[in-house]
Scaffold this motif. Structure first.
Motif, short mmCIF file in Angstrom:
data_model
loop_
_atom_site.label_atom_id
_atom_site.label_comp_id
_atom_site.label_asym_id
_atom_site.label_seq_id
_atom_site.Cartn_x
_atom_site.Cartn_y
_atom_site.Cartn_z
N ARG A 120 39.79 34.06 27.32
CA ARG A 120 38.57 34.39 28.05
C ARG A 120 37.48 34.90 27.10
O ARG A 120 36.31 34.55 27.23
CB ARG A 120 38.87 35.43 29.12
N HIS A 121 37.87 35.74 26.13
CA HIS A 121 36.88 36.23 25.17
C HIS A 121 36.30 35.10 24.34
O HIS A 121 35.10 35.09 24.04
CB HIS A 121 37.51 37.30 24.28
N ASN A 156 44.33 41.67 31.45
CA ASN A 156 44.43 40.27 31.05
C ASN A 156 43.15 39.52 31.39
O ASN A 156 42.07 39.94 30.98
CB ASN A 156 45.67 39.61 31.66
N ALA A 157 43.23 38.44 32.15
CA ALA A 157 42.05 37.63 32.49
C ALA A 157 41.96 37.53 34.01
O ALA A 157 42.33 36.51 34.60
CB ALA A 157 42.14 36.25 31.86
N PRO A 158 41.48 38.57 34.68
CA PRO A 158 41.49 38.59 36.15
C PRO A 158 40.61 37.51 36.75
O PRO A 158 39.62 37.09 36.16
CB PRO A 158 40.97 39.99 36.48
N GLU A 159 40.99 37.09 37.95
CA GLU A 159 40.22 36.10 38.70
C GLU A 159 40.09 36.59 40.14
O GLU A 159 40.81 37.46 40.60
CB GLU A 159 40.92 34.74 38.67
N GLY A 160 39.12 36.01 40.85
CA GLY A 160 38.98 36.29 42.27
C GLY A 160 38.49 37.69 42.59
O GLY A 160 38.79 38.23 43.65
N GLY A 190 33.66 36.61 34.48
CA GLY A 190 34.51 35.71 35.24
C GLY A 190 34.65 36.09 36.69
O GLY A 190 35.59 35.66 37.37
N ALA A 191 33.71 36.89 37.22
CA ALA A 191 33.76 37.32 38.62
C ALA A 191 33.34 36.20 39.55
O ALA A 191 32.67 35.24 39.15
CB ALA A 191 32.84 38.53 38.82
N ASP A 192 33.73 36.33 40.82
CA ASP A 192 33.27 35.39 41.84
C ASP A 192 31.83 35.70 42.25
O ASP A 192 31.05 34.80 42.52
CB ASP A 192 34.17 35.46 43.07
#
Length: 473
Positions: A279-280, A418-422, A374-376
């Motif tokens: 992600r970075h 880590n690399a959160p989603e949603g 990476g937010a919605d």
């Protein structure tokens, strides 16, 4: 920097100054370690040249002049409930986050609620970090907004006749401080805004001076690409007309194991935590820049572990990935990394910002949250939405955004590793730094005054039998 020196280049390093708060808190100092250090370490971590104290004095002079104006007739018609200017101190002290001043009778001023920020989060710190010269410094200090009148007009430091005296307090603090690495490369150490609650970079003056003195400038941004780097690229580069040549992204076995939810978990945990590194790298690429990953090696890391981190970085699009063993070997331990950085800078990048400066305030915040974190989406609490309307009506909608959020996650929630989603980023408030020239969006429960842990680093700092300081790191 020492690696560049080892391969025959002439670099200049630009670093932030250490804050006494973290030195005695958890993070420790800011001079490096082992054979990769800037010296003198003890002076750098304790007061140094007094810049942070001068910034605190200027900040608190404005607060004192404001209180005095209220007491002596309030000729400007300042609404005490609108005052946003806070005092500051260079220490982690959670008890000062919300305080009441003016107790003890009329002679002590009017009773009202206010609070302290740590000096690193002060707008005065931000102003010193982006001012180009003494006159630009004075202009920016005068443009600070401390509150509003009963009629709704902004009240500035200039209107309080504070800007001149504040500038005099800061005239020496505006000058970068020249020190050196253990191997003799010059280092300009100046200003110290944190990257989670402020803009997280050393001074623009230091960067501009370094560009005149060296063939490579290594400028440090705090925390990750979502924090100091994003603010350097979207705020500092705009303010200074800078265009970076490449980005060095630091990765460690320990960090990837943490993001893999298993400290000391070995290769399997590194594989799981690599999503954070990926992600970075995507964030860096989103700015049109090349990323060189520096795999900082710790004494307990195995060859298999560091080689896995290096391979994962290359698989995820890094321009290069090399070990950094500067801690144990000095410049020679970072020579391969330096060669990779030189190679990454050969071609001009297609650098671009996250958002156009003329986008609406809400859309700029949304762009950072979605494209960088990476937010919605974002969610603006009532106070934040009202501030956006107020600032837009005042013509402040063309200012860049400085996000204040946790450094422990790509999101606003420290628990999301880590690399959160949603997820949706919550913005609870917005502050206008009209002197520095940006808007600060306060996300989640982020505080601009840190607190101390149960066992802070201060417990281990002392004087030995020979009168020498021990326990600093």
């Amino acid at each position: 920097t020492q690696g560049l020196g080892a391969i025959g280049k002439h670099p200049v390093l630009c670093l932030r100054e250490a804050s006494v708060g973290p030195v005695f808190g958890i993070k420790g100092g800011a001079a490096g370690g082992g054979y990769a250090q800037v010296v003198p370490m003890e002076d750098l971590n304790l007061h140094f040249t007094g810049d942070l104290h001068a910034i605190g004095a200027a900040n608190n002079l404005l607060a004192a002049l404001l209180e005095s104006h209220l007491l002596h007739g309030n000729a400007l018609g300042i609404d005490p409930l609108s005052i946003s200017w806070r005092r500051c101190v260079d220490m982690n002290d959670r008890a000062l986050r919300q305080i009441v001043v003016g107790l003890g009778g009329r002679a002590n001023g009017y009773v009202r609620e206010t609070g302290f920020d740590i000096t690193a989060a002060s707008e005065v710190m931000a102003i010193v970090a982006v001012a180009r010269d003494l006159f630009d410094l004075r202009r920016r200090l005068g443009a600070i907004t401390v509150g509003h009148s009963f009629a709704g007009d902004p009240i500035t430091a200039e209107a309080l006749n504070a800007a001149g005296a504040m500038t005099v307090l800061l005239k020496d603090a505006l000058k970068p401080n020249l020190v050196q690495t253990l191997e003799g490369q010059p280092a300009l150490v100046h200003c110290g805004p944190f990257a989670n609650i402020a803009h997280g970079n050393n001074s623009l003056v230091a960067d501009l001076v370094a560009l005149k003195l060296g063939d490579y400038v290594v400028t440090e941004s705090g925390f990750g690409s979502d924090m100091g780097m994003e603010k350097f690229l979207n705020i500092v580069c705009r303010a200074g007309g800078l265009s970076p040549s490449a980005v060095v992204l630091v990765a460690t076995v320990r960090a990837l194991e943490h993001h893999g939810d298993e400290p000391d978990g070995g290769l399997a945990a590194i594989e799981r935590g690599a999503a954070n590194l990926r992600r970075h790298l995507e964030i860096v690429h989103g700015f049109g820049l090349k990323a060189v990953v520096a795999v900082n090696r710790f004494p307990g890391d195995t060859d298999e572990e560091v080689e896995l981190v290096r391979r994962l970085a290359l698989d995820d699009g890094a321009h290069a990935a090399e070990l950094n063993e500067g801690f144990e070997r000095g410049g020679q331990g970072a020579a391969a990394l330096a060669e990779a950085v030189v190679d990454a800078t050969r071609d001009a990048p297609s650098f671009d910002h996250t958002y156009p400066i003329d986008a609406p305030i809400e859309e700029k915040i949304r762009a950072i949250a979605t494209r960088v974190y990476g937010a919605d989406d974002i969610f603006l609490l009532k106070t934040a939405r009202e501030k956006i309307d107020t600032f837009a009506a005042a013509g402040l909608d063309r200012l860049p955004i400085c996000m204040a959020k946790t450094h422990l996650s790509l999101s606003h929630d420290a628990a999301l590793t880590n690399a959160p989603e949603g997820f949706t980023v919550t913005v609870r408030d917005i502050r206008a730094y009209t002197g520095a020239g940006w808007l600060v969006a306060l996300c989640g429960d982020m505080q601009t005054m840190p607190g101390l842990a149960e066992r802070p680093a201060a417990f281990t700092v002392d004087i030995d039998e020979d009168g020498r300081t021990v326990g600093l790191f």
